[in-house]
Design a protein around this motif. Structure first.
Motif, PDB file in Angstrom:
ATOM      1  N   ASP A 474       0.850  -1.188   0.000  1.00 38.64           N
ATOM      2  CA  ASP A 474       0.000   0.000   0.000  1.00 38.64           C
ATOM      3  C   ASP A 474       0.889   1.243   0.000  1.00 38.64           C
ATOM      4  OD1 ASP A 474      -1.835   1.985   0.344  1.00 38.64           O
ATOM      5  OD2 ASP A 474      -2.920   1.007   1.975  1.00 38.64           O
ATOM      6  N   GLU A 475       0.955   1.922  -1.135  1.00 41.11           N
ATOM      7  CA  GLU A 475       1.829   3.089  -1.270  1.00 41.11           C
ATOM      8  C   GLU A 475       1.313   4.299  -0.515  1.00 41.11           C
ATOM      9  OE1 GLU A 475       2.862   3.914  -5.285  1.00 41.11           O
ATOM     10  OE2 GLU A 475       3.244   1.813  -5.791  1.00 41.11           O
ATOM     11  N   ASP A 476       0.057   4.247  -0.073  1.00 39.01           N
ATOM     12  CA  ASP A 476      -0.504   5.385   0.668  1.00 39.01           C
ATOM     13  C   ASP A 476      -0.218   5.310   2.163  1.00 39.01           C
ATOM     14  OD1 ASP A 476      -1.571   6.516  -1.642  1.00 39.01           O
ATOM     15  OD2 ASP A 476      -3.409   5.337  -1.483  1.00 39.01           O
ATOM     16  N   LYS A 477       0.298   4.186   2.606  1.00 38.38           N
ATOM     17  CA  LYS A 477       0.588   4.031   4.039  1.00 38.38           C
ATOM     18  C   LYS A 477       2.098   3.902   4.225  1.00 38.38           C
ATOM     19  CE  LYS A 477      -3.859   1.886   5.147  1.00 38.38           C
ATOM     20  NZ  LYS A 477      -4.551   0.703   5.703  1.00 38.38           N
ATOM     21  N   ILE A 478       2.730   5.026   4.383  1.00 32.46           N
ATOM     22  CA  ILE A 478       4.185   5.064   4.442  1.00 32.46           C
ATOM     23  C   ILE A 478       4.657   5.317   5.868  1.00 32.46           C
ATOM     24  CG2 ILE A 478       6.277   6.136   3.525  1.00 32.46           C
ATOM     25  CD1 ILE A 478       4.629   7.160   1.195  1.00 32.46           C
ATOM     26  N   GLU A 479       5.585   4.525   6.310  1.00 37.43           N
ATOM     27  CA  GLU A 479       6.332   4.804   7.535  1.00 37.43           C
ATOM     28  C   GLU A 479       7.774   5.117   7.123  1.00 37.43           C
ATOM     29  OE1 GLU A 479       6.118   1.517  10.144  1.00 37.43           O
ATOM     30  OE2 GLU A 479       3.921   1.392  10.116  1.00 37.43           O
ATOM     31  N   ARG A 480       8.476   5.798   7.987  1.00 38.67           N
ATOM     32  CA  ARG A 480       9.877   6.098   7.697  1.00 38.67           C
ATOM     33  C   ARG A 480      10.748   5.611   8.843  1.00 38.67           C
ATOM     34  NH1 ARG A 480       7.058   9.837   4.841  1.00 38.67           N
ATOM     35  NH2 ARG A 480       7.862  10.334   2.762  1.00 38.67           N
ATOM     36  N   ARG A 481      11.717   4.780   8.497  1.00 34.48           N
ATOM     37  CA  ARG A 481      12.604   4.216   9.503  1.00 34.48           C
ATOM     38  C   ARG A 481      13.955   4.939   9.441  1.00 34.48           C
ATOM     39  NH1 ARG A 481      13.597  -2.218  10.023  1.00 34.48           N
ATOM     40  NH2 ARG A 481      11.348  -2.055  10.449  1.00 34.48           N
ATOM     41  N   ARG A 482      14.411   5.431  10.612  1.00 34.10           N
ATOM     42  CA  ARG A 482      15.688   6.138  10.670  1.00 34.10           C
ATOM     43  C   ARG A 482      16.849   5.138  10.635  1.00 34.10           C
ATOM     44  NH1 ARG A 482      17.275  11.158  12.133  1.00 34.10           N
ATOM     45  NH2 ARG A 482      15.174  11.705  12.848  1.00 34.10           N
ATOM     46  N   LYS A 490      11.849   4.366   3.517  1.00 32.51           N
ATOM     47  CA  LYS A 490      10.402   4.218   3.477  1.00 32.51           C
ATOM     48  C   LYS A 490      10.017   2.756   3.725  1.00 32.51           C
ATOM     49  CE  LYS A 490       9.526   8.047   0.259  1.00 32.51           C
ATOM     50  NZ  LYS A 490       9.001   8.419  -1.078  1.00 32.51           N
ATOM     51  N   VAL A 491       8.982   2.570   4.544  1.00 29.61           N
ATOM     52  CA  VAL A 491       8.486   1.235   4.869  1.00 29.61           C
ATOM     53  C   VAL A 491       7.008   1.162   4.491  1.00 29.61           C
ATOM     54  CG1 VAL A 491       8.213  -0.510   6.655  1.00 29.61           C
ATOM     55  CG2 VAL A 491      10.103   1.134   6.803  1.00 29.61           C
ATOM     56  N   TYR A 492       6.649   0.152   3.700  1.00 23.98           N
ATOM     57  CA  TYR A 492       5.267  -0.013   3.240  1.00 23.98           C
ATOM     58  C   TYR A 492       4.704  -1.331   3.777  1.00 23.98           C
ATOM     59  CZ  TYR A 492       6.607   3.514  -0.233  1.00 23.98           C
ATOM     60  OH  TYR A 492       7.054   4.646  -0.857  1.00 23.98           O
ATOM     61  N   PRO A 493       3.410  -1.388   4.047  1.00 27.07           N
ATOM     62  CA  PRO A 493       2.798  -2.649   4.479  1.00 27.07           C
ATOM     63  C   PRO A 493       2.436  -3.540   3.291  1.00 27.07           C
ATOM     64  CG  PRO A 493       1.164  -0.901   4.569  1.00 27.07           C
ATOM     65  CD  PRO A 493       2.456  -0.255   4.152  1.00 27.07           C
ATOM     66  N   TRP A 494       2.732  -4.834   3.412  1.00 31.46           N
ATOM     67  CA  TRP A 494       2.365  -5.812   2.386  1.00 31.46           C
ATOM     68  C   TRP A 494       0.854  -5.984   2.370  1.00 31.46           C
ATOM     69  CZ3 TRP A 494      -0.135 -10.551   2.035  1.00 31.46           C
ATOM     70  CH2 TRP A 494       0.140 -11.344   0.921  1.00 31.46           C
ATOM     71  N   ILE A 495       0.274  -6.137   1.182  1.00 31.13           N
ATOM     72  CA  ILE A 495      -1.164  -6.377   1.047  1.00 31.13           C
ATOM     73  C   ILE A 495      -1.379  -7.506   0.046  1.00 31.13           C
ATOM     74  CG2 ILE A 495      -1.993  -4.081   1.714  1.00 31.13           C
ATOM     75  CD1 ILE A 495      -2.059  -3.327  -1.231  1.00 31.13           C
ATOM     76  N   LEU A 496      -2.461  -8.242   0.219  1.00 35.09           N
ATOM     77  CA  LEU A 496      -2.769  -9.350  -0.683  1.00 35.09           C
ATOM     78  C   LEU A 496      -3.483  -8.872  -1.934  1.00 35.09           C
ATOM     79  CD1 LEU A 496      -2.826 -12.367  -1.314  1.00 35.09           C
ATOM     80  CD2 LEU A 496      -4.916 -12.561   0.045  1.00 35.09           C
TER      81      LEU A 496
END
Length: 603
Positions: A474-482, A490-496
Motif C-alpha cells: 500500500d503506497e498510501d501508508k508510508i512509515e519512515r525508519r531512521r 520508506k516502509v510499506y505494508p504488504w497487502i494481498l
C-alpha cells in the motif's frame, strides 16, 4: 470448436462459481531465448512460422518461469491451450498462485534424487497449471481467457469490451427499475422518448468515445431490457451461441478431465498421467491438438560459443522431449492435450493407448494432412487433432503409457547406462524445489527463512537458488525508519489485494509473476503457531531502497537462477517422441529417408 471462430474452444462441462478452479493441474514446459537464438530468421518466412508456434504459448511471467532465461516462453496443454479469448466475455484466467506456490512433496517423498537420477533435467519441474473462474460460468458455456488488452484491441471503440458489457448490465438494471416505476404515469410515448434520450444523449455524455460500443448492447426499445437481463446479461444475450447443450458437447467434443497427475510408477520419469475414471477399449482417453514447429530441431538447438571455449558446443532445449517427430520431416509437433504432457513411455506390452487421427466433423484433419511442411504453421490446431485411444480396458488410477518408439527406448537405455560415468566428476547444487520443501512442506514444522544477519549459507553464490518475494504494498501508508547514518528508509505494508481502484477482472493478487522480485530478509517476527512474517528489502533497479513489512511466510520462495535449473544441463537426456509412420502424412515428409531402426523393446 469455438463458438466464435474456426478455432479450438473449451466449454464448461458443469457450472462454475466465481473463484472455482477449472481444469486439472497440468504441466508447463519452459523454453528460453528462442527468438534471440533464431534471430537469423527475422523477416523471413521461417521467422513468421516460428512466431506462429510461439503465438500458441504463454509468457513465462504467467506460469512462474520468468527467471529461467532472458526470454521465457511456456508451452502448455489442456484448457489453458485450447480456450480462446473474447474481449467482452472473459470468464477465466490462469490461476498464477497455483504455479508460483507449487510444491514437490509428492515427487521428493517418492525417492526421486535430483542429484543422482538419470532423469535429471529430462522432465519439467513446472506443474500445477490451472484456470480460475472470474465470473459465474453456466454448464455448456465457452471458457474465454484474458490474453491482454493489446491482444484483443481493448480500446477499439467499434466493439464492446468487457467493461462495456458489465457497465451496461448495471445501466439496464437501473433502466428497468425506472420504467417499472414510471411508465404508467408518463405513458408509452413518453417512455419511448425517455429511452431514446438515454440511449443517445446520456450515453454520449457519460460513455464519451465508448458510447457507440455501449449503445450497441441496448435493445431497440425499453421493452427488451428485461429480456436481456433474464438471458444473463448483455454478453450472453448478444452472443447466445457461446452456450451449448452439455449433452451435445458430450457427443461432439472431447472430455478434458479423464486424466489426473501423480508420481509416475516408472523410475526416473518424474510425474505421470493417471486415469481419473475407468475407460473401455477404443475409448478416447484424451485429445491431442498438434502445433507444428517448422524446422523444429534447428529451432530448439542451443549453441554455446563462449570466449573461453575453443569449440562450439550444442545442446537441445527440454521442449524437444515433449515433441512428436518423424525422421523424414523437419517439423516437430507439440501434443497440447489435457494432461498429455505428463504421459510417459511404455513398451508395446505395457502401453495402453495409441495415437489416431480425429474423425470429428468440425476438425478438417484430411485437408491438414495434404498441406506441405512449410505451410503447417498456418494450420490451426483445430485441424490437427490426434486422439489417444485406449488399446485395452483401463482401470481408474492406472498410469497412462504411450509407446514412444524403439529409437527413444534405445536412446534412454544408452543414457542410463552411461549416467554414472557422466556425473562422476559433476557438481550439482540443490535446486529451489528442494529448498522450498525445507521451508514449506505441509505437515511438518515450519522452518523460517533466515535474516541477512543470521549465519546461514543458503543461496550465497550465483549457482544457488535466489530468494524471491511476491510483493504488493500500500503506497498510501508510508512509515519512515531512521537509519544509523541519519537517512530514512520508506516502509510499506504488504497487502494481498490492491487497495485503490478496481481490477478489470477483480482477480489481482500479490501472488502473481509481475509481483515476484528478488529480496533480502531484514527482520522476522512471529512463530510457528502464529505464523512467521518478515520485513524484506526488495531489489530495486533505480532509486533508494525501500522496505516492505508484514510479508507472510508463504509469499516467499526460492527460485532457480537463470540457466541453472537442471533442464539446462548439458548432460540431460534429450529425445523426441516418435510419430508413428503408419499415420504420418506423406505430404509432411520433406527429408531424405533415413535408415530405419532395428531396435527392439529393451525397457
Amino acid at each position: 470448436e469455438s463458438s466464435t471462430d474456426h478455432a479450438l474452444g473449451s466449454f464448461a462441462g458443469r457450472s462454475f462459481q466465481r473463484d472455482d478452479v477449472i481444469g486439472s493441474h497440468d504441466a508447463i514446459v519452459q523454453f528460453v531465448d528462442i527468438r534471440e537464438r533464431n534471430r537469423h530468421l527475422a523477416g523471413e518466412d521461417d521467422g513468421q512460422r516460428l512466431e506462429n508456434f510461439l503465438g500458441t504459448c504463454w509468457s513465462g511471467d504467467a506460469t512462474g518461469g520468468m527467471l529461467e532465461g532472458d526470454e521465457v516462453i511456456s508451452a502448455v496443454g489442456g484448457p489453458c491451450f485450447s480456450s480462446t479469448g473474447h474481449v467482452g466475455m472473459i470468464n477465466a484466467v490462469i490461476y498464477q498462485p497455483s504455479t508460483l506456490l507449487r510444491m514437490d512433496s509428492d515427487l521428493l517423498s517418492s525417492g526421486h534424487d535430483e542429484m543422482t537420477s538419470p532423469g535429471r533435467g529430462a522432465f519439467t519441474t513446472y506443474h500445477n497449471l490451472t484456470l480460475l473462474a472470474v465470473d459465474k460460468i453456466p454448464a455448456g458455456m465457452e471458457i474465454f481467457l484474458d490474453f491482454g488488452m493489446e491482444y484483443f484491441g481493448y480500446d477499439d471503440t467499434s466493439k464492446p469490451n468487457i467493461d462495456d458489457y458489465r457497465k451496461m448490465d448495471e445501466v439496464m438494471e437501473k433502466m428497468v427499475g425506472f420504467f417499472n416505476k414510471h411508465v404508467e404515469s408518463i405513458g408509452e410515448k413518453a417512455a419511448n422518448e425517455v429511452y431514446e434520450f438515454m440511449k443517445k444523449d446520456v450515453l454520449d455524455l457519460t460513455a464519451e468515445k465508448r458510447a457507440p460500443a455501449a449503445r450497441s448492447l441496448l435493445p431497440e426499445t425499453y421493452h427488451g431490457l428485461q429480456e436481456v437481463i433474464d438471458k444473463g446479461g448483455s454478453a450472453l444475450f448478444s452472443n447466445p451461441e457461446v452456450v451449448r447443450d452439455p449433452e451435445w458437447l458430450k457427443m461432439n467434443g472431447y472430455c478434458q478431465d479423464n486424466l489426473v497427475v501423480g508420481v509416475s510408477s516408472i523410475e526416473h520419469a518424474g510425474r505421470g498421467a493417471f486415469a481419473a475414471r475407468s475407460m473401455k477399449k477404443g475409448e478416447v482417453v484424451s485429445a491431442m491438438p498438434l502445433v507444428a514447429m517448422n524446422k523444429g530441431r534447428d529451432a530448439l538447438t542451443v549453441e554455446s560459443d563462449e570466449d573461453d571455449e575453443e569449440e562450439v558446443s550444442t545442446s537441445i532445449q527440454l521442449l524437444y522431449n515433449y515433441m512428436l517427430e518423424h525422421p523424414q520431416s523437419s517439423a516437430l509437433f507439440l501434443p497440447a492435450g489435457a494432461m498429455t504432457l505428463f504421459i510417459n513411455h511404455g513398451i508395446k506390452k505395457k502401453a495402453n493407448v495409441k495415437m489416431m487421427w480425429s474423425t470429428k466433423e468440425w476438425s478438417n484433419v484430411q485437408a491438414a494432412q495434404e498441406v506441405s511442411v512449410g505451410d503447417l504453421s498456418l494450420v490451426g490446431p483445430v485441424d490437427m487433432i490426434m486422439e489417444l485411444v485406449a488399446t485395452r480396458p483401463i482401470k481408474e488410477g492406472e498410469e497412462i503409457l504411450l509407446d514412444y518408439g524403439d529409437d527413444w527406448a534405445n536412446a534412454w537405455k544408452d543414457h542410463v547406462g552411461k549416467w554414472n560415468e557422466v556425473i562422476k566428476d559433476a557438481t550439482f547444487t540443490e535446486s529451489a524445489m528442494v529448498l522450498n520443501e525445507i521451508h514449506h512442506e505441509a505437515g511438518k514444522p515450519v522452518q523460517p527463512f533466515p535474516t541477512e544477519d543470521e549465519d546461514d549459507d543458503e543461496g550465497e553464490d550465483d549457482e544457488n537458488p535466489a530468494l524471491q518475494c511476491h510483493l504488493l504494498y500500500d503506497e498510501d501508508k508510508i512509515e519512515r525508519r531512521r537509519n544509523q547514518d541519519g537517512t530514512r528508509t520508506k516502509v510499506y505494508p504488504w497487502i494481498l489485494h490492491p487497495v485503490a481502484g478496481e481490477s478489470r477482472l477483480k482477480s489481482e493478487t500479490a501472488i502473481r509473476g509481475i509481483n515476484r522480485v528478488g529480496c533480502d530478509i531484514v527482520e522476522r517476527s512471529g512463530d510457528e503457531k502464529s505464523g512467521y512474517k518478515y520485513v524484506v528489502r526488495p531489489f530495486v533497479a533505480e532509486g533508494p531502497s525501500i522496505l516492505v513489512k508484514n510479508v507472510p511466510h508463504y509469499a516467499i520462495r526460492y527460485v532457480d537462477r537463470p540457466y541453472t535449473n537442471a533442464q539446462h544441463g548439458s548432460n540431460a537426456f534429450r529425445h523426441a517422441i516418435q510419430f508413428p509412420d503408419e499415420i504420418f502424412p506423406n505430404a509432411w515428409k520433406d527429408l531424405i529417408e533415413e535408415e530405419g531402426s532395428n531396435a527392439k523393446d529393451e525397457l
